[in-house]
Design an enzyme around this catalytic site. Structure first.
Site, mmCIF file in Angstrom:
data_model
loop_
_atom_site.group_PDB
_atom_site.id
_atom_site.type_symbol
_atom_site.label_atom_id
_atom_site.label_comp_id
_atom_site.label_asym_id
_atom_site.label_seq_id
_atom_site.Cartn_x
_atom_site.Cartn_y
_atom_site.Cartn_z
ATOM 1 N N ARG A 122 -2.527 -6.999 3.764
ATOM 2 C CA ARG A 122 -1.192 -7.276 4.296
ATOM 3 C C ARG A 122 -0.983 -6.708 5.695
ATOM 4 O O ARG A 122 -1.702 -5.808 6.140
ATOM 5 C CB ARG A 122 -0.130 -6.655 3.380
ATOM 6 N N ASP B 66 14.148 13.272 17.916
ATOM 7 C CA ASP B 66 13.889 12.144 18.825
ATOM 8 C C ASP B 66 13.037 12.489 20.057
ATOM 9 O O ASP B 66 12.477 11.606 20.678
ATOM 10 C CB ASP B 66 15.219 11.550 19.318
ATOM 11 N N CYS C 135 32.155 16.343 15.236
ATOM 12 C CA CYS C 135 33.555 16.762 15.120
ATOM 13 C C CYS C 135 34.454 16.078 16.144
ATOM 14 O O CYS C 135 34.316 16.292 17.354
ATOM 15 C CB CYS C 135 33.612 18.285 15.286
HETATM 16 O O1 F6P Z 1 19.117 11.679 16.567
HETATM 17 C C1 F6P Z 1 18.456 11.756 15.364
HETATM 18 C C2 F6P Z 1 18.585 10.492 14.567
HETATM 19 O O2 F6P Z 1 17.870 10.650 13.352
HETATM 20 C C3 F6P Z 1 18.125 9.223 15.292
HETATM 21 O O3 F6P Z 1 16.728 9.085 15.313
HETATM 22 C C4 F6P Z 1 18.854 8.159 14.514
HETATM 23 O O4 F6P Z 1 19.105 7.024 15.297
HETATM 24 C C5 F6P Z 1 20.153 8.842 14.150
HETATM 25 O O5 F6P Z 1 19.931 10.236 14.254
HETATM 26 C C6 F6P Z 1 20.675 8.515 12.762
HETATM 27 O O6 F6P Z 1 21.944 9.075 12.642
HETATM 28 P P1 F6P Z 1 22.665 9.336 11.247
HETATM 29 O O7 F6P Z 1 21.977 10.480 10.583
HETATM 30 O O8 F6P Z 1 24.064 9.633 11.616
HETATM 31 O O9 F6P Z 1 22.514 8.087 10.432
#
Ligand code: F6P
Length: 363
Positions: free
Chosen positions: A187, A152, A75
């Site tokens: 692969r 993360d 936001c």
């Molecule tokens: O923080 C969580 C996360 O999934 C990260 O791993 C990734 O870089 C980011 O959010 C992706 O963000 P968005 O969902 O905005 O594409």
């Protein structure tokens, strides 16, 4: 009883619903009024139907669902004082001065700023006669408690963030699926996994799937990585393996701080070894799907503890994050965690990899 509201902010993660559920039910159990705020800070700024009272049944049948059923958003308005003034007004109207925020460090820092500013915002609302002197007095302090929801695992102060375990399940399921097709065609697969600037998902996924090579941001490879990589891959093939798996964290970098992408790695493998190589970018699949048992229980424990922490908060208590320490739910000062998380980013910006790894380990 007191009014408590829970909301989710930033990227969603599996287990957030379990946390919301526990938070609401513990609040009701303690005789408080519990509210959802839909769509994160945006819902707080917009008010109206976005702030709704929750009851015991409204959090039934959500524990097994992925994402966040109350919605999440990033936001821009809440970053401005005018937005926060609106948010404060909306909360007071509902009798809420206790907030549980589930999100990443940005969302938690935002809540802390709001708390520090609260008194000034209420003075302004009183002056413009939007709230009464009684309300000004009654809701004098904004109490906040945080929980970290993110796949993360990039937040210092908790052993596991809510969602990480489920994301790992998604990742290793995908790697296992890739292995069977890689085997058939002899692969090499390069799998790019999420994690922003944190290599946790890549590292643990790599360890648990017997990957041949892993690239993570906290421990960038030496400049001769292409040779070392090829040596490793050849060694495995010479030992009779029919495939190779390489995991690249999306934030992987070299020692100069330049990104190492899946494409970069593929080029090396193809140019030097002429292996038949494919890239799979897992993307948002990692954030989707049902939460694991671990994340459900983690969310439950964190949510219940967050409500307890809020109910025990006094005007001079320091805002905390409910986190996991071993197998205990503990309360850690919010800003201490945010500062430590910043220290990791700082160490990485200064290319002090040793310190970055050490700080990550401590978290
Ligand atoms: O923080 C969580 C996360 O999934 C990260 O791993 C990734 O870089 C980011 O959010 C992706 O963000 P968005 O969902 O905005 O594409």
């Amino acid at each position: 009883g007191k009014g408590l509201a829970v909301f989710t902010s930033g990227g969603d993660s599996q287990g957030m619903n379990a946390a919301v559920r526990a938070c609401v039910r513990m609040a009701i159990y303690l005789g408080c009024k519990a509210y959802f705020i839909r769509e994160g800070y945006q819902g707080m700024v917009d008010g109206g139907d976005n702030i709704v009272e929750a009851n015991w049944a409204s959090v039934s049948s959500i524990i097994h669902r992925g994402g966040t059923v109350i919605g999440s958003a990033r936001c821009a308005e809440f970053r401005e004082r005018a937005g926060r003034l609106k948010a404060a007004f909306n909360l007071i109207q509902k009798g809420i001065s206790n907030l549980v925020v589930i999100g990443g460090d940005g969302s938690l820092t935002g809540a802390n700023c709001f708390r520090n500013e609260w008194s000034g915002l209420l003075d302004e609302l009183l002056e413009s006669k939007k709230i009464t002197p009684e309300q000004r007095k009654k809701f004098d302090v904004l109490h906040i408690v945080g929980m970290v929801g993110s796949i993360d695992n990039d937040f210092c102060g908790t052993d596991m963030t809510i969602g990480t375990d489920s994301a790992l399940h998604r990742i290793i399921e995908a790697i296992d699926a890739i292995v069977s097709t890689a085997y058939s065609h002899q692969r090499t697969f390069i799998m790019e996994v999420m994690g922003r600037h944190c290599g946790y998902l890549a590292l643990v996924a790599g360890l648990s799937s017997e990957a041949d090579y892993i690239f993570i941001p906290e421990n960038p490879p030496r400049a001769d990585w292409p040779d070392r990589l090829c040596q490793q891959l050849s060694q495995e093939r010479n030992a009779g393996q029919r495939l190779n798996i390489i995991i690249v964290a999306e934030g992987a970098i070299d020692r100069e701080g330049n990104p190492i992408t899946a494409e970069d790695v593929k080029k090396v493998v193809v140019d030097k070894l002429q292996q038949d190589t494919r890239i799979t970018v897992l993307g948002h699949v990692q954030r989707g799907g049902n939460p694991s048992a671990f994340d459900r229980v983690l969310g439950c424990r964190m949510g219940a503890e967050a409500t307890l922490a809020l109910m025990e908060a006094t005007s001079d208590s320091v805002p905390c994050v409910v986190s996991l320490d071993g197998n205990q739910a503990v309360r850690v000062p919010l800003m201490e965690c945010v500062e430590r998380t910043k220290e990791v980013a700082q160490a990485m910006a200064e290319k002090n990899w040793e310190l970055a790894v050490k700080l990550r380990g401590r978290s």
